[in-house]
Design an enzyme around this catalytic site. Structure first.
Site, PDB file in Angstrom:
ATOM      1  N   PHE A 107       1.059  -1.040  -0.049  1.00  0.00           N
ATOM      2  CA  PHE A 107      -0.094  -0.225   0.095  1.00  0.00           C
ATOM      3  C   PHE A 107       0.894   1.305  -0.178  1.00  0.00           C
ATOM      4  CE2 PHE A 107      -2.175   3.227   2.818  1.00  0.00           C
ATOM      5  CZ  PHE A 107      -2.946   3.729   1.678  1.00  0.00           C
TER       6      PHE A 107
ATOM      7  N   GLY B 140       4.512   0.687   0.816  1.00  0.00           N
ATOM      8  CA  GLY B 140       5.838   0.077   0.544  1.00  0.00           C
ATOM      9  C   GLY B 140       6.005   0.085  -0.779  1.00  0.00           C
TER      10      GLY B 140
ATOM     11  N   LEU C 141       4.925  -4.715  11.708  1.00  0.00           N
ATOM     12  CA  LEU C 141       5.239  -3.186  11.396  1.00  0.00           C
ATOM     13  C   LEU C 141       4.195  -2.754  10.137  1.00  0.00           C
ATOM     14  CD1 LEU C 141       8.185  -3.764  12.400  1.00  0.00           C
ATOM     15  CD2 LEU C 141       8.747  -2.270  10.635  1.00  0.00           C
TER      16      LEU C 141
ATOM     17  N   THR D 126      -6.440  -2.976   9.848  1.00  0.00           N
ATOM     18  CA  THR D 126      -5.096  -3.361   9.896  1.00  0.00           C
ATOM     19  C   THR D 126      -4.399  -3.632  11.459  1.00  0.00           C
ATOM     20  OG1 THR D 126      -4.516  -2.565   7.754  1.00  0.00           O
ATOM     21  CG2 THR D 126      -2.714  -3.013   9.151  1.00  0.00           C
TER      22      THR D 126
ATOM     23  N   TYR E  21      -5.617   5.669  13.678  1.00  0.00           N
ATOM     24  CA  TYR E  21      -4.411   5.275  13.629  1.00  0.00           C
ATOM     25  C   TYR E  21      -4.073   5.265  15.520  1.00  0.00           C
ATOM     26  CZ  TYR E  21       0.643   5.383  13.422  1.00  0.00           C
ATOM     27  OH  TYR E  21       1.985   5.103  13.437  1.00  0.00           O
TER      28      TYR E  21
ATOM     29  N   LYS F 120      -3.759   1.647  17.325  1.00  0.00           N
ATOM     30  CA  LYS F 120      -2.329   1.303  17.909  1.00  0.00           C
ATOM     31  C   LYS F 120      -2.666   0.978  19.392  1.00  0.00           C
ATOM     32  CE  LYS F 120       0.631   1.506  14.603  1.00  0.00           C
ATOM     33  NZ  LYS F 120       1.589   0.565  14.157  1.00  0.00           N
TER      34      LYS F 120
ATOM     35  N   TYR G   9      -3.045 -11.433  24.518  1.00  0.00           N
ATOM     36  CA  TYR G   9      -2.439 -12.707  24.028  1.00  0.00           C
ATOM     37  C   TYR G   9      -1.302 -13.146  25.108  1.00  0.00           C
ATOM     38  CZ  TYR G   9      -4.968 -13.729  19.847  1.00  0.00           C
ATOM     39  OH  TYR G   9      -6.178 -14.156  19.029  1.00  0.00           O
TER      40      TYR G   9
ATOM     41  N   THR H  40      10.423   9.019  13.409  1.00  0.00           N
ATOM     42  CA  THR H  40      11.569   8.515  12.767  1.00  0.00           C
ATOM     43  C   THR H  40      11.864   8.590  11.240  1.00  0.00           C
ATOM     44  OG1 THR H  40      11.703   6.625  14.510  1.00  0.00           O
ATOM     45  CG2 THR H  40      13.122   6.268  12.687  1.00  0.00           C
TER      46      THR H  40
ATOM     47  N   ARG I 141       5.016  13.207   5.733  1.00  0.00           N
ATOM     48  CA  ARG I 141       5.425  13.333   6.941  1.00  0.00           C
ATOM     49  C   ARG I 141       6.298  14.734   6.722  1.00  0.00           C
ATOM     50  NH1 ARG I 141       6.347   7.550   9.404  1.00  0.00           N
ATOM     51  NH2 ARG I 141       6.412   6.976   7.250  1.00  0.00           N
TER      52      ARG I 141
HETATM   53  P1  NAD Z   1       5.580   3.034   5.803  1.00  0.00           P
HETATM   54  O1  NAD Z   1       4.266   3.439   5.378  1.00  0.00           O
HETATM   55  O2  NAD Z   1       6.769   3.055   5.182  1.00  0.00           O
HETATM   56  O3  NAD Z   1       5.621   1.312   5.863  1.00  0.00           O
HETATM   57  C1  NAD Z   1       4.498   0.578   6.477  1.00  0.00           C
HETATM   58  C2  NAD Z   1       4.203  -0.674   5.444  1.00  0.00           C
HETATM   59  O4  NAD Z   1       3.224  -1.506   5.991  1.00  0.00           O
HETATM   60  C3  NAD Z   1       4.205  -0.575   3.981  1.00  0.00           C
HETATM   61  O5  NAD Z   1       5.195  -1.152   3.367  1.00  0.00           O
HETATM   62  C4  NAD Z   1       2.958  -0.903   3.466  1.00  0.00           C
HETATM   63  O6  NAD Z   1       2.735  -1.386   2.168  1.00  0.00           O
HETATM   64  C5  NAD Z   1       2.750  -1.820   4.644  1.00  0.00           C
HETATM   65  N1  NAD Z   1       1.220  -2.398   4.852  1.00  0.00           N
HETATM   66  C6  NAD Z   1       0.302  -1.356   5.241  1.00  0.00           C
HETATM   67  N2  NAD Z   1      -1.102  -2.017   5.706  1.00  0.00           N
HETATM   68  C7  NAD Z   1      -0.619  -3.315   5.471  1.00  0.00           C
HETATM   69  C8  NAD Z   1      -1.492  -4.540   5.478  1.00  0.00           C
HETATM   70  N3  NAD Z   1      -2.742  -4.305   5.927  1.00  0.00           N
HETATM   71  N4  NAD Z   1      -0.985  -5.617   5.167  1.00  0.00           N
HETATM   72  C9  NAD Z   1       0.374  -5.651   5.005  1.00  0.00           C
HETATM   73  N5  NAD Z   1       1.048  -4.786   4.723  1.00  0.00           N
HETATM   74  C10 NAD Z   1       0.574  -3.416   4.997  1.00  0.00           C
HETATM   75  O7  NAD Z   1       5.595   3.600   7.344  1.00  0.00           O
HETATM   76  P2  NAD Z   1       6.773   3.285   8.356  1.00  0.00           P
HETATM   77  O8  NAD Z   1       7.251   4.475   8.789  1.00  0.00           O
HETATM   78  O9  NAD Z   1       7.923   2.499   7.939  1.00  0.00           O
HETATM   79  O10 NAD Z   1       5.971   2.748   9.666  1.00  0.00           O
HETATM   80  C11 NAD Z   1       6.225   1.093   9.898  1.00  0.00           C
HETATM   81  C12 NAD Z   1       5.654   0.885  11.165  1.00  0.00           C
HETATM   82  O11 NAD Z   1       6.115   1.531  12.398  1.00  0.00           O
HETATM   83  C13 NAD Z   1       4.040   1.285  11.239  1.00  0.00           C
HETATM   84  O12 NAD Z   1       3.074   0.311  12.034  1.00  0.00           O
HETATM   85  C14 NAD Z   1       3.990   2.511  12.136  1.00  0.00           C
HETATM   86  O13 NAD Z   1       2.857   2.772  12.576  1.00  0.00           O
HETATM   87  C15 NAD Z   1       5.124   2.515  12.902  1.00  0.00           C
HETATM   88  N6  NAD Z   1       5.433   3.683  13.410  1.00  0.00           N
HETATM   89  C16 NAD Z   1       6.144   4.557  12.636  1.00  0.00           C
HETATM   90  C17 NAD Z   1       6.951   5.819  13.135  1.00  0.00           C
HETATM   91  C18 NAD Z   1       7.696   6.608  12.316  1.00  0.00           C
HETATM   92  O14 NAD Z   1       8.055   7.712  12.644  1.00  0.00           O
HETATM   93  N7  NAD Z   1       8.249   6.148  11.208  1.00  0.00           N
HETATM   94  C19 NAD Z   1       6.430   6.186  14.351  1.00  0.00           C
HETATM   95  C20 NAD Z   1       5.732   5.599  15.066  1.00  0.00           C
HETATM   96  C21 NAD Z   1       5.240   4.199  14.619  1.00  0.00           C
HETATM   97  N1  UDP Z   2       3.830  19.176   9.365  1.00  0.00           N
HETATM   98  C1  UDP Z   2       4.063  20.585   8.712  1.00  0.00           C
HETATM   99  N2  UDP Z   2       4.145  20.404   7.397  1.00  0.00           N
HETATM  100  C2  UDP Z   2       4.043  19.426   6.527  1.00  0.00           C
HETATM  101  C3  UDP Z   2       3.899  18.147   7.296  1.00  0.00           C
HETATM  102  C4  UDP Z   2       3.745  18.085   8.533  1.00  0.00           C
HETATM  103  O1  UDP Z   2       4.208  21.415   9.570  1.00  0.00           O
HETATM  104  O2  UDP Z   2       4.431  19.484   5.403  1.00  0.00           O
HETATM  105  C5  UDP Z   2       3.688  19.360  10.694  1.00  0.00           C
HETATM  106  C6  UDP Z   2       2.393  18.474  11.142  1.00  0.00           C
HETATM  107  O3  UDP Z   2       1.416  19.354  11.385  1.00  0.00           O
HETATM  108  C7  UDP Z   2       2.879  18.104  12.535  1.00  0.00           C
HETATM  109  C8  UDP Z   2       4.490  17.662  12.705  1.00  0.00           C
HETATM  110  O4  UDP Z   2       4.806  18.354  11.224  1.00  0.00           O
HETATM  111  O5  UDP Z   2       2.703  18.999  13.662  1.00  0.00           O
HETATM  112  C9  UDP Z   2       4.855  16.480  12.454  1.00  0.00           C
HETATM  113  O6  UDP Z   2       3.902  15.772  11.234  1.00  0.00           O
HETATM  114  P1  UDP Z   2       4.162  14.208  10.748  1.00  0.00           P
HETATM  115  O7  UDP Z   2       3.058  14.277   9.816  1.00  0.00           O
HETATM  116  O8  UDP Z   2       5.487  14.052  10.358  1.00  0.00           O
HETATM  117  O9  UDP Z   2       4.158  13.444  11.996  1.00  0.00           O
HETATM  118  P2  UDP Z   2       2.981  13.237  13.050  1.00  0.00           P
HETATM  119  O10 UDP Z   2       2.233  14.383  13.220  1.00  0.00           O
HETATM  120  O11 UDP Z   2       2.379  11.842  13.055  1.00  0.00           O
HETATM  121  O12 UDP Z   2       4.126  13.346  14.517  1.00  0.00           O
END
Ligand code: NAD
Ligand code: UDP
Length: 315
Positions: free
Chosen positions: A35, A37, A74, A93, A146, A150, A160, A176, A187
């Site tokens: 989706f 990825g 993830l 999901t 979301y 979560k 579980y 991250t 983001r």
């Molecule tokens: P991302 O969107 O790049 O990766 C998510 C991946 O999950 C993608 O490859 C997508 O295709 C796959 N996916 C989504 N729904 C699916 C489903 N129903 N079945 C199979 N695959 C599915 O995002 P990311 O930043 O790599 O995040 C990975 C995980 O880490 C997520 O669970 C996210 O909630 C968590 N997370 C990320 C951050 C961050 O800052 N990046 C922060 C907090 C939590």
């Molecule tokens: N944000 C912003 N401009 C952008 C994208 C995001 O000012 O183009 C802000 C957003 O409103 C939030 C912060 O940056 O306050 C972080 O947003 P992000 O979507 O990266 O992560 P999250 O809100 O989930 O922490």
């Protein structure tokens, strides 16, 4: 050699995790519905005979009849733009998907690490946020699919664990960033860097006074592996994040300086329920797994700038 399944393995974090686990000599199976990825993120790993990819949506049960030691769950869109695109699917999901993975863990005896999030704290009234804080989340807003999804996933993991003895590990990830983020991820870091490199306006939502704390991807992956290796009884939750806190205005300045861009700042409406501040308390990670971030944002930004320059074909 361990047999490891990574759901969401083609995404930003998942692709780095797959690589690290392969580098350590494990057999890795990436499960993804693509989706958000991209095959491009994991294409180069396909030459490795210990790497397999299953195109699968975790909302459907997964038949997996090979030995399994560990599951990293993830799979879930992580950017607000993407998780709000189909909120019901996001919730499914997070709730049905994790249930399927917990069932798989129960059947195979694998331990499961759940990628939870700082979003479980919502718009926090306690600052910085320790794991014992229960959060301030709107259950009916546009981010709820979301945040609440979560939170429910954490509940399912703990039930579980208590009911069936499944070994679970909850990590609450704070913002991250790094290579393999998509240009259109939505983001803030990817948006600002891509806008700066293209000479487009930098879009600041609200007045830019809201804060976030940014963790570089390699630090996160190290934390994942250390958490997975803790004793079976230890479930967490554990915060993984970088305690250095930045306003979005300061982040925009840093991006402009680091890219030598003359892009202008423009102010756009703040999305509903956007948390005003966020900063991890990482006392637990420091004491339990001897973990803390090693890379400063200034350095990490240079790396993601290089990545996007290549992606955009800019020298
Ligand atoms: P991302 O969107 O790049 O990766 C998510 C991946 O999950 C993608 O490859 C997508 O295709 C796959 N996916 C989504 N729904 C699916 C489903 N129903 N079945 C199979 N695959 C599915 O995002 P990311 O930043 O790599 O995040 C990975 C995980 O880490 C997520 O669970 C996210 O909630 C968590 N997370 C990320 C951050 C961050 O800052 N990046 C922060 C907090 C939590
Ligand atoms: N944000 C912003 N401009 C952008 C994208 C995001 O000012 O183009 C802000 C957003 O409103 C939030 C912060 O940056 O306050 C972080 O947003 P992000 O979507 O990266 O992560 P999250 O809100 O989930 O922490």
């Amino acid at each position: 050699m361990k047999h490891i399944l990574v759901t969401g393995g083609a995404g930003f974090i998942g692709s780095h995790l797959c690589k690290r686990l392969l580098d350590e000599g494990n057999e890795v199976c990436c499960v993804d519905n693509f989706f958000t990825g991209k095959m491009q993120n994991i294409e180069y790993l396909r030459a490795n005979p210990r790497f397999t990819i299953i195109h699968h949506d975790i909302v459907q049960p997964l038949e997996f009849d090979q030995p399994l030691d560990e599951i990293y769950n993830l799979a879930c869109p992580a950017s607000p733009v993407h998780y709000q695109y189909n909120p019901i699917k996001t919730l499914q999901t997070n709730v049905i998907g994790i249930t399927n993975m917990l069932e798989l863990a129960y059947r195979t005896g694998a331990r499961l690490l759940q990628a939870s999030t700082s979003e479980v704290y919502g718009d926090p009234e306690l600052h910085p946020q320790p794991e014992r804080y229960w959060g301030n989340v709107n259950p009916i807003g546009i981010r709820s699919c979301y945040d609440e999804g979560k939170r429910c996933a954490e509940t399912l993991c703990m039930d579980y664990h208590r009911e069936y003895g499944v070994t679970v590990k909850l990590v609450r990830i704070f913002n991250t960033y790094g290579p393999n983020m998509s240009q259109n991820d939505g983001r803030v870091i990817s948006n600002f860097v891509v806008q700066a490199l293209k000479g487009e306006n930098i879009t600041i939502y609200g007045n830019g006074s809201q804060t976030r704390s940014f963790l570089y991807i390699s630090d996160l992956i190290e934390g994942f592996l250390r958490m997975m290796a803790t004793e079976a009884e230890f479930t967490g939750p554990m915060n993984l994040g970088n305690p250095r806190e930045f306003t979005m205005l300061r982040l925009a300045e840093l991006v402009l300086e680091s890219t030598h861009s003359s892009s202008k700042l423009v102010f756009e409406p703040l999305p509903q329920d956007d948390p005003r501040k966020r900063q991890p308390d990482i006392t637990l990670a420091k004491s339990k797994i001897a973990w803390e971030p090693t890379l400063f944002l200034e350095e990490g930004l240079l790396r993601i700038i290089d990545y996007f320059k290549k992606e955009l074909g800019i020298q």
